[in-house]
Design an enzyme around this catalytic site. Structure first.
Site, mmCIF file in Angstrom:
data_model
loop_
_atom_site.group_PDB
_atom_site.id
_atom_site.type_symbol
_atom_site.label_atom_id
_atom_site.label_comp_id
_atom_site.label_asym_id
_atom_site.label_seq_id
_atom_site.Cartn_x
_atom_site.Cartn_y
_atom_site.Cartn_z
ATOM 1 N N GLU A 57 5.725 -44.049 -11.471
ATOM 2 C CA GLU A 57 6.357 -45.052 -12.311
ATOM 3 C C GLU A 57 6.462 -44.410 -13.885
ATOM 4 O O GLU A 57 5.424 -44.518 -14.571
ATOM 5 C CB GLU A 57 5.383 -46.344 -12.466
ATOM 6 C CG GLU A 57 6.048 -47.494 -13.421
ATOM 7 C CD GLU A 57 5.193 -48.714 -13.259
ATOM 8 O OE1 GLU A 57 4.474 -48.960 -12.269
ATOM 9 O OE2 GLU A 57 5.260 -49.590 -14.380
ATOM 10 N N ARG A 61 9.142 -47.422 -22.135
ATOM 11 C CA ARG A 61 8.550 -47.837 -23.428
ATOM 12 C C ARG A 61 8.594 -46.788 -24.516
ATOM 13 O O ARG A 61 8.283 -46.903 -25.640
ATOM 14 C CB ARG A 61 6.911 -47.673 -23.297
ATOM 15 C CG ARG A 61 6.567 -49.051 -22.198
ATOM 16 C CD ARG A 61 5.188 -49.229 -22.206
ATOM 17 N NE ARG A 61 4.627 -49.435 -21.109
ATOM 18 C CZ ARG A 61 3.733 -49.912 -20.416
ATOM 19 N NH1 ARG A 61 2.544 -49.430 -21.109
ATOM 20 N NH2 ARG A 61 3.283 -50.347 -19.243
ATOM 21 N N THR A 85 8.048 -51.100 -16.688
ATOM 22 C CA THR A 85 8.366 -51.872 -17.897
ATOM 23 C C THR A 85 9.778 -52.179 -18.005
ATOM 24 O O THR A 85 10.607 -52.431 -19.081
ATOM 25 C CB THR A 85 7.904 -51.065 -19.253
ATOM 26 O OG1 THR A 85 6.744 -50.546 -18.839
ATOM 27 C CG2 THR A 85 7.570 -52.175 -20.469
ATOM 28 N N LYS A 145 3.617 -57.347 -8.703
ATOM 29 C CA LYS A 145 2.675 -56.563 -9.645
ATOM 30 C C LYS A 145 1.757 -57.651 -10.131
ATOM 31 O O LYS A 145 2.495 -58.901 -10.427
ATOM 32 C CB LYS A 145 3.572 -55.725 -10.628
ATOM 33 C CG LYS A 145 2.579 -55.305 -11.703
ATOM 34 C CD LYS A 145 3.571 -54.324 -12.659
ATOM 35 C CE LYS A 145 2.834 -54.080 -13.965
ATOM 36 N NZ LYS A 145 2.762 -52.472 -14.283
HETATM 37 C C1 3PG Z 1 1.372 -50.867 -16.572
HETATM 38 O O1 3PG Z 1 2.253 -50.955 -17.452
HETATM 39 O O2 3PG Z 1 1.102 -51.061 -15.476
HETATM 40 C C2 3PG Z 1 0.013 -50.819 -17.427
HETATM 41 O O3 3PG Z 1 0.250 -50.566 -19.000
HETATM 42 C C3 3PG Z 1 -0.735 -49.680 -16.982
HETATM 43 O O4 3PG Z 1 -2.041 -50.206 -17.265
HETATM 44 P P1 3PG Z 1 -3.159 -49.076 -17.614
HETATM 45 O O5 3PG Z 1 -2.322 -48.066 -18.705
HETATM 46 O O6 3PG Z 1 -4.119 -49.927 -18.413
HETATM 47 O O7 3PG Z 1 -3.786 -48.292 -16.663
#
Ligand code: 3PG
Length: 226
Positions: A57, A61, A85, A145
């Site tokens: 994924e 961002r 995102t 999610k």
């Molecule tokens: C996401 O967008 O799913 C999270 O930012 C991933 O989470 P983590 O960086 O805390 O693992």
């Protein structure tokens, strides 16, 4: 369901046919990537895939995100690259045009859900509350999610949802690490976990792809051990 829903929902969250219908069925661990430099995308994806994590994924961002998705789609054919995102309906077409094979959002609105549904690729809308889960189930979407997993209640929260809402399945992400991932993967309503723990910022900045591959291998082993 509201009267503005354009069509009856498909049975699962995402695409049709013999391709995986749900993001949850792609892989037990999904690396969540923030790409600062699109030039890193191919070696980074190569390291993840070689370590045993094929579903990647790439979060929308950074300005480099769409170029990174394009580069992985073109240059790492054994990766399954998606966009994360996804927070606005217009992100959907841009991500799919760049080559995204699945879509993940941290939360959802009816307009965003409609756009993801119409995309033709598997999608995973984000939830963090019971009402959001119920609203998605009402729209025929069972796969979600759970974000931000640790901050929103972690495994205890997901365990509590399994009683009243057993049809909902989750990919928790947000604050999960190598030590906590197994307790999520052990839950009956968790199909996979997402996270960035196998992509430490310093290693990525330094182009330490061997190290990323080793961390990916460790993450992939968690899944086979469950
Ligand atoms: C996401 O967008 O799913 C999270 O930012 C991933 O989470 P983590 O960086 O805390 O693992």
């Amino acid at each position: 369901m509201t009267s503005s829903q354009p069509a009856p929902p498909p049975p699962a969250s995402g695409a049709r046919g013999s391709a995986p219908t749900s993001v949850l069925d792609l892989a037990p661990v999904i690396p969540v990537v923030v790409v600062q430099d699109a030039a890193d995308a191919v070696p980074l994806a190569r390291a993840l895939v070689d370590g045993g994590l094929p579903a990647i994924e790439v979060t929308l961002r950074t300005p480099a995100a769409l170029d990174a998705i394009r580069a992985v789609a073109d240059g790492v054919p054994d990766a399954i690259v998606g966009a994360g995102t996804v927070t606005r309906p217009e992100h959907v077409a841009a991500a799919v045009a760049a080559g995204a094979q699945f879509l993940v959002s941290p939360g959802w609105t009816p307009a965003l859900l409609d756009a993801m549904r119409e995309s033709g690729v598997p999608f995973l809308p984000g939830v963090s509350t019971t009402s959001e889960v119920v609203a998605l189930l009402e729209r025929g979407v069972t796969d979600m999610k759970f974000f931000p997993a640790e901050a929103a209640g972690g495994t205890a929260y997901l365990k509590s949802l399994a009683g009243p809402l057993p049809q909902a399945r989750f990919c928790p992400t947000g604050g999960i690490g190598v030590a906590t991932a197994p307790s999520y993967l052990a839950l009956p309503n968790v199909a996979c976990v997402g996270g960035s723990w196998m992509l430490p910022e310093a290693e990525v900045r330094a182009g330490a792809w061997d190290r990323v591959e080793a961390l990916a291998r460790e993450a992939a082993a968690l899944a086979t051990a469950r």
